[in-house]
Design an enzyme around this catalytic site. Structure first.
Site, PDB file in Angstrom:
ATOM      1  N   HIS A   1      60.246 -20.571  -4.106  1.00 31.68           N
ATOM      2  CA  HIS A   1      61.514 -20.088  -5.597  1.00 31.68           C
ATOM      3  C   HIS A   1      62.599 -19.262  -5.190  1.00 31.68           C
ATOM      4  O   HIS A   1      63.705 -19.594  -5.985  1.00 31.68           O
ATOM      5  CB  HIS A   1      60.787 -19.002  -7.259  1.00 31.68           C
ATOM      6  CG  HIS A   1      61.688 -19.333  -8.519  1.00 31.68           C
ATOM      7  ND1 HIS A   1      62.089 -21.055  -9.091  1.00 31.68           N
ATOM      8  CD2 HIS A   1      62.211 -18.696  -8.439  1.00 31.68           C
ATOM      9  CE1 HIS A   1      62.870 -20.186 -10.395  1.00 31.68           C
ATOM     10  NE2 HIS A   1      62.718 -18.984  -9.784  1.00 31.68           N
TER      11      HIS A   1
ATOM     12  N   HIS B   1      62.993 -23.512 -15.431  1.00 33.65           N
ATOM     13  CA  HIS B   1      61.798 -23.161 -16.394  1.00 33.65           C
ATOM     14  C   HIS B   1      60.238 -23.575 -16.208  1.00 33.65           C
ATOM     15  O   HIS B   1      60.043 -23.905 -17.188  1.00 33.65           O
ATOM     16  CB  HIS B   1      62.383 -22.071 -17.016  1.00 33.65           C
ATOM     17  CG  HIS B   1      62.108 -20.388 -17.086  1.00 33.65           C
ATOM     18  ND1 HIS B   1      62.779 -19.730 -17.416  1.00 33.65           N
ATOM     19  CD2 HIS B   1      62.875 -20.258 -15.927  1.00 33.65           C
ATOM     20  CE1 HIS B   1      61.883 -18.384 -17.062  1.00 33.65           C
ATOM     21  NE2 HIS B   1      62.516 -18.681 -15.845  1.00 33.65           N
TER      22      HIS B   1
END
Length: 603
Positions: free
Chosen positions: A32, A72
């Site tokens: 990430h 997300h």
């Protein structure tokens, strides 16, 4: 952290890492934050604009647009409302950190059913901070049953003389963190977002909790600081929290930092130093400034009911030194933190374009979603949701267009061509509102790159080739990998966000007319630019144009009804898998591509 990465860390440090260092590097070297599988591909992409927390592209000599799309996905799968809401908050702060006032939100949602919590999270957050959600896309398919995709794009307008850099520039500067107080929410959120969702890997601490009213105060406070010339660099506190924001600010400037964790405003007084370091509590910003300006920054923060303090000093030595109550917590080379190990890339050679079959996603009336969003707040929305690209006005003059687009239905059959077509169809949609494409932001949503590295290579190669073919470069982007459940991946899903430049006064509106299908039944790359020239010509002549991969949807029908119009068309027996271009005109379009009359639009 992968065992291979742990061994690299031991070798680089020349010793066993401490507990705190393990926590820090597991965040900074997560997929990430570290982009280990995609960084080498990203370097190959044609780029444009001012790079930072978001991409910035000039509209004219006075204004620029900052824009970016982010995912997300993992948080929204576990806790839909907070996952989606904080996705909006995070991307808004990325745009804000460039010095831009956020002016528009777009979303791209892929799920197996309409998940009310996701829609409500986006709507509540965007509506509360006063930024309109002006459009997006909604795709419903069982292929996303365990891994919904929540991709949010934000854009903002900034004066060219007010652009904010995303790095420290010299020793002696200080870093102020202000906004909401820090708690335990979101700890190891970045690591969680880099894993398969199988089992009980997510805990309450992995999901951030948003406060849109604090975000609104943060926006106004930060822009006031920028206007007064107090901000010399800025970074959103997103994934990795204090650790990521402060280390990235100094790493980009080839500098170092001394961070004092005991100065970070807390809402949970018993937090351990490592928890303070990597907490992902929302609504926080890091600002680089001169020591003499810091007190004024804190004064503005307090005026807007926000917490804040000077938490770090910028130093010349390229180390990242973390202190807590005069005790040394961690000291490592800052560039080691900032540069995660990179995976080798796989070269991909595309084959011939296949004969695509139509893979029908469940049809829904997206207006049921749009109507939960406030798309007119700020009064700058020229083209509202429902027809594809949105058009936003800039008060002085001029405007910009935005669109999000994806073709997972095609990428499921051929990853390369499905991805490439998604980019080229975004050009069609942008041209359809009379805009000239300027740049794209993109979100690469993919499964497990360790299991199928070839598919990721196909996506990234297609993105590069599509940008080069269209002449539309990349300004910013995001990669969300490991979207798998029990080893089963999502379809390769590239979500394209395209920015265009447009004169809002010349944007066509729908009115009674004939309806024509323009273009070829089959997608032919060598003829694509001919179609673009036709769309551009017809737009300049004032025609209303609709580009849709489903030809005509319930959403379109309902949106025409909002204009007091009724559409009647005869759909072709064999509908093409690629996007169709519908032109609404009183007379037959005169262009160098096939034209067929298929219906009417009437009052």
């Amino acid at each position: 952290m992968k065992l291979r990465y742990l061994n690299i860390l031991k070798e680089k440090l020349g010793r066993e890492p401490t507990f705190v260092e393990l926590q820090a590097f597991s965040v900074m070297w997560s997929e990430h934050c570290g982009y280990s599988h995609t960084k080498k591909y990203i370097r190959r992409l044609p780029k444009t604009g001012f790079e930072g927390n978001a991409g910035v592209v000039n509209l004219d000599d006075y204004y620029s647009v900052a824009f970016k799309i982010e995912s997300h996905n993992h948080p929204s799968a576990i806790e839909p409302y907070n996952g989606a809401a904080t996705g909006v908050g995070g991307i808004i702060r990325d745009v804000l950190a460039m010095g831009a006032r956020p002016t528009a939100i777009f979303d791209s949602l892929h799920m197996s059913r309409i998940i009310d919590g996701i829609i409500e999270g986006i709507a509540d957050y965007g509506n509360s901070i006063g930024v309109p959600t002006v459009g997006g896309e909604l795709r419903i398919s069982s292929l996303y049953a365990h891994n919904p995709l929540v991709n949010v794009l934000a854009a903002g307008v900034v004066r060219n003389d007010m652009l904010v850099d995303s790095k420290a520039s010299r020793p002696g500067q200080v870093i102020v963190i202000f906004g909401g107080a820090t708690g335990r929410d979101g700890i190891h959120g970045a690591s969680f977002a880099s894993e398969d969702l199988t089992g009980d890997k997510a805990t309450k601490l992995s999901i951030q909790v948003g406060d849109p009213f604090a975000e609104k105060m943060l926006i106004e406070a930060f822009l006031e600081m920028v206007e007064e010339g107090l901000v010399e660099g800025a970074q959103d506190l997103g994934a990795g929290g204090v650790l990521s924001a402060t280390s990235e600010l100094v790493a980009k400037g080839n500098l170092g930092a001394i961070v004092h964790l005991d100065r970070v405003p807390l809402r949970e007084p018993d937090m351990e130093p490592w928890e303070i370091l990597i907490s992902e509590s929302q609504e926080r910003m890091a600002v680089v400034t001169s020591p003499q300006k810091a007190s004024r920054i804190l004064e503005i923060a307090r005026k807007h009911l926000l917490f804040g303090d000077v938490v770090a000093e910028v130093i010349e030595e390229p180390v990242y030194r973390v202190m807590y109550r005069n005790d040394l917590v961690m000291e490592v080379p800052v560039q080691l933190l900032a540069n995660a190990p990179e995976e080798d890339i796989v070269e991909y050679t595309p084959g011939k374009i296949p004969e695509f079959k139509r893979v029908e996603f469940e049809e829904v009336n997206a207006r049921e979603v749009f109507e939960q969003y406030d798309h007119m707040v700020g009064t700058d929305t020229v083209v509202p949701p429902g027809f594809g690209a949105a058009v936003m006005r800039i008060k002085r003059d001029g405007g910009y267009s935005l669109v999000t687009h994806s073709r997972a239905d095609l990428a499921l059959q051929d990853t390369y061509w499905g991805t490439l077509i998604a980019v080229l169809e975004s050009v069609r949609k942008t041209l359809s509102v009379g805009a000239e494409p300027l740049a794209i932001t993109n979100c690469v949503n993919y499964g497990d790159p360790d299991v199928d590295p070839v598919g990721l290579s196909a996506m990234m190669t297609a993105l590069k080739n599509a940008c080069e073919f269209s002449g539309v470069p990349v300004a910013s982007g995001n990669a969300s990998l490991y979207n798998t459940y029990q080893g089963k991946p999502i379809p390769p899903t590239l979500v394209v966000g395209m920015l265009g430049k447009v004169n809002p006064q010349k944007v066509a509106k729908p009115k009674p007319s004939k309806v024509f299908a323009v273009g070829w039944n089959d997608f032919e790359l060598e003829r694509e630019k001919e179609l673009w020239r036709a769309i551009r010509k017809l737009s300049e002549e004032g025609a209303f144009i609709l580009s849709s991969s489903q030809l005509l949807t319930r959403t379109h029908v309902e949106t025409f009804r909002e204009y007091g119009l009724k559409i009647e068309v005869k759909l072709p027996e064999v509908r093409p898998a690629h996007q169709m271009v519908l032109v609404f005109s009183e007379r037959t379009p005169v262009v160098d591509v096939p034209v067929k009359e298929i219906g009417t639009l009437s009052r």
